[in-house]
Design a protein around this motif. Sequence first.
Motif, PDB file in Angstrom:
ATOM      1  N   ILE A  66      35.005   0.626   0.591  1.00  0.00           N
ATOM      2  CA  ILE A  66      34.842   0.561  -0.912  1.00  0.00           C
ATOM      3  C   ILE A  66      35.276   1.900  -1.345  1.00  0.00           C
ATOM      4  O   ILE A  66      35.600   2.041  -2.934  1.00  0.00           O
ATOM      5  CB  ILE A  66      33.580  -0.083  -0.924  1.00  0.00           C
ATOM      6  N   LEU A  69      38.360   3.078  -1.818  1.00  0.00           N
ATOM      7  CA  LEU A  69      39.998   2.336  -2.286  1.00  0.00           C
ATOM      8  C   LEU A  69      39.200   1.607  -3.924  1.00  0.00           C
ATOM      9  O   LEU A  69      39.905   1.643  -4.434  1.00  0.00           O
ATOM     10  CB  LEU A  69      40.507   1.529  -2.094  1.00  0.00           C
ATOM     11  N   TYR A  70      37.815   1.203  -3.624  1.00  0.00           N
ATOM     12  CA  TYR A  70      37.902   0.506  -4.933  1.00  0.00           C
ATOM     13  C   TYR A  70      36.253   1.261  -5.764  1.00  0.00           C
ATOM     14  O   TYR A  70      35.270   0.246  -6.506  1.00  0.00           O
ATOM     15  CB  TYR A  70      37.122  -0.698  -4.424  1.00  0.00           C
ATOM     16  N   ASP A  71      35.754   2.253  -5.121  1.00  0.00           N
ATOM     17  CA  ASP A  71      34.343   3.016  -5.563  1.00  0.00           C
ATOM     18  C   ASP A  71      34.617   2.827  -7.683  1.00  0.00           C
ATOM     19  O   ASP A  71      33.405   2.226  -7.694  1.00  0.00           O
ATOM     20  CB  ASP A  71      34.551   4.231  -6.064  1.00  0.00           C
ATOM     21  N   GLU A  73      35.443   0.101  -9.632  1.00  0.00           N
ATOM     22  CA  GLU A  73      35.235  -1.112  -9.369  1.00  0.00           C
ATOM     23  C   GLU A  73      33.735  -1.272  -9.296  1.00  0.00           C
ATOM     24  O   GLU A  73      33.204  -2.223  -9.823  1.00  0.00           O
ATOM     25  CB  GLU A  73      35.718  -2.162  -8.662  1.00  0.00           C
ATOM     26  N   PHE A  80      30.242  -6.630  -4.351  1.00  0.00           N
ATOM     27  CA  PHE A  80      32.008  -6.651  -4.075  1.00  0.00           C
ATOM     28  C   PHE A  80      31.884  -7.926  -3.096  1.00  0.00           C
ATOM     29  O   PHE A  80      30.233  -8.473  -2.557  1.00  0.00           O
ATOM     30  CB  PHE A  80      31.878  -5.659  -3.308  1.00  0.00           C
ATOM     31  N   ILE A 101      37.835  -8.712  -1.782  1.00  0.00           N
ATOM     32  CA  ILE A 101      39.259  -7.675  -0.541  1.00  0.00           C
ATOM     33  C   ILE A 101      39.000  -7.608   0.668  1.00  0.00           C
ATOM     34  O   ILE A 101      38.322  -8.859   1.081  1.00  0.00           O
ATOM     35  CB  ILE A 101      38.031  -6.392  -0.880  1.00  0.00           C
TER      36      ILE A 101
END
Length: 104
Positions: A66, A69-71, A73, A80, A101
């Motif tokens: 995370i 790739l998804y920091d 968000e 998450f 995810i």
Amino acid sequence: MKHFYLCVDRISGSGVAIVEGSEPYELSFFFDDGEISSITCNCFCSYHCKHEFAMLLQLRETLRMIEELYDDEFEATNYFAAISKSALLTYATDRKEKGSIVLE
Ligand SMILES: [Zn+2]
């Protein structure tokens, strides 16, 4: 990887995981700025069980992913949910998690 589901709510500081061994076990824990505490597992082991260990490994791996790739968000939503691909396929028909995810 075995079936796996994981979600963390950073505002309430709570997390839930489902680890599937011979049957699915549900774990809950407190999550405070990366610190995990008060893990409970519904297999009712009195000691730290292998589900807790599996959950911690998966959580560490997921948080790393995370961060990469998804920091943004995670920063924006403070939440998450992640699910393993095999579990997603199994549960896709009856469980729809928004913003999940898919783990490899
Ligand atoms: Zn357990």
